[in-house]
Design a protein around this motif. Structure first.
Motif, short mmCIF file in Angstrom:
data_model
loop_
_atom_site.label_atom_id
_atom_site.label_comp_id
_atom_site.label_asym_id
_atom_site.label_seq_id
_atom_site.Cartn_x
_atom_site.Cartn_y
_atom_site.Cartn_z
N ARG A 1 6.51 -13.82 -42.80
CA ARG A 1 5.63 -15.00 -42.68
C ARG A 1 4.28 -14.71 -43.33
NH1 ARG A 1 4.35 -19.86 -43.16
NH2 ARG A 1 3.05 -20.80 -41.58
N ALA A 2 3.76 -13.50 -43.13
CA ALA A 2 2.49 -13.12 -43.74
C ALA A 2 2.61 -13.12 -45.26
CB ALA A 2 2.05 -11.73 -43.25
N LYS A 3 3.73 -12.66 -45.80
CA LYS A 3 3.94 -12.69 -47.25
C LYS A 3 3.85 -14.11 -47.78
CE LYS A 3 7.47 -10.36 -48.91
NZ LYS A 3 8.80 -9.71 -49.00
N ALA A 4 4.48 -15.05 -47.09
CA ALA A 4 4.44 -16.45 -47.52
C ALA A 4 3.01 -16.98 -47.49
CB ALA A 4 5.36 -17.29 -46.64
N LEU B 1 0.24 -15.22 -47.68
CA LEU B 1 -0.56 -14.55 -48.70
C LEU B 1 -0.33 -15.18 -50.07
CD1 LEU B 1 -0.05 -10.88 -47.51
CD2 LEU B 1 -2.25 -12.07 -47.65
N LYS B 2 0.89 -15.59 -50.34
CA LYS B 2 1.22 -16.22 -51.63
C LYS B 2 0.65 -17.63 -51.74
CE LYS B 2 5.65 -14.06 -52.72
NZ LYS B 2 7.09 -14.32 -52.87
N ASN B 3 0.69 -18.38 -50.63
CA ASN B 3 0.43 -19.81 -50.69
C ASN B 3 -0.88 -20.28 -50.09
OD1 ASN B 3 3.01 -20.25 -51.87
ND2 ASN B 3 3.92 -19.96 -49.85
N SER B 4 -1.75 -19.35 -49.68
CA SER B 4 -3.04 -19.79 -49.14
C SER B 4 -4.13 -18.82 -49.55
CB SER B 4 -2.98 -19.87 -47.60
OG SER B 4 -3.09 -18.60 -47.02
N ARG B 5 -5.34 -19.24 -49.40
CA ARG B 5 -6.51 -18.39 -49.67
C ARG B 5 -7.12 -17.93 -48.35
NH1 ARG B 5 -5.78 -16.05 -53.63
NH2 ARG B 5 -7.93 -15.35 -53.62
N GLU B 6 -6.43 -18.11 -47.27
CA GLU B 6 -6.91 -17.71 -45.95
C GLU B 6 -7.18 -16.20 -45.94
OE1 GLU B 6 -5.47 -18.49 -41.34
OE2 GLU B 6 -4.17 -19.03 -43.00
N PRO B 7 -8.25 -15.77 -45.28
CA PRO B 7 -8.53 -14.33 -45.20
C PRO B 7 -7.36 -13.57 -44.55
CG PRO B 7 -10.39 -15.59 -44.39
CD PRO B 7 -9.26 -16.57 -44.59
N ALA C 1 -7.33 -13.44 -40.79
CA ALA C 1 -6.88 -14.68 -40.17
C ALA C 1 -5.35 -14.79 -40.23
CB ALA C 1 -7.53 -15.88 -40.84
N ILE C 2 -4.78 -14.37 -41.34
CA ILE C 2 -3.32 -14.39 -41.48
C ILE C 2 -2.69 -13.44 -40.46
CG2 ILE C 2 -1.41 -13.71 -43.01
CD1 ILE C 2 -3.06 -14.88 -45.33
N ALA C 3 -3.31 -12.28 -40.28
CA ALA C 3 -2.81 -11.31 -39.29
C ALA C 3 -2.72 -11.96 -37.92
CB ALA C 3 -3.70 -10.08 -39.25
N HIS C 4 -3.76 -12.65 -37.50
CA HIS C 4 -3.76 -13.32 -36.20
C HIS C 4 -2.76 -14.47 -36.16
CE1 HIS C 4 -6.93 -11.08 -34.23
NE2 HIS C 4 -7.61 -11.12 -35.36
N THR C 5 -2.67 -15.22 -37.25
CA THR C 5 -1.75 -16.36 -37.30
C THR C 5 -0.31 -15.93 -37.08
OG1 THR C 5 -3.20 -17.57 -38.81
CG2 THR C 5 -0.88 -18.21 -38.80
#
Length: 82
Positions: free
Chosen positions: A37-40, A42-48, A51-55
């Protein structure tokens, strides 16, 4: 433990069956799902990355980094850049 209870098996027996059918322990399966999910993201958003780690359910960015590098072979930052 909760999954084993849902299907009426002991924790040990559930883990053995799960590992036999997926090749991973239930815990490792969840970690792989989070990394995917994190890979997706990282590819499709500019979110830090933090933040992705927490998401995706990691406690912090270093927790994501450790598992991501072990599974993918590069850090989340390297993955995003390359």
């Amino acid at each position: 433990h909760q999954l084993a209870q849902l299907v009426g098996l002991s924790h040990h027996h559930f883990s053995q069956l799960f590992r036999h059918s997926t090749g991973l322990s239930p815990y490792q399966y969840v970690i792989h799902c989070r990394v995917n999910r994190a890979k997706a993201l990282l590819k499709n958003s500019r979110e830090p990355i933090a933040a992705i780690a927490h998401t995706v359910g990691f406690t912090d960015q270093s927790h994501l980094n450790r598992h991501f590098k072990r599974i993918v072979g590069v850090t989340p930052r390297q993955f995003r850049q390359g």
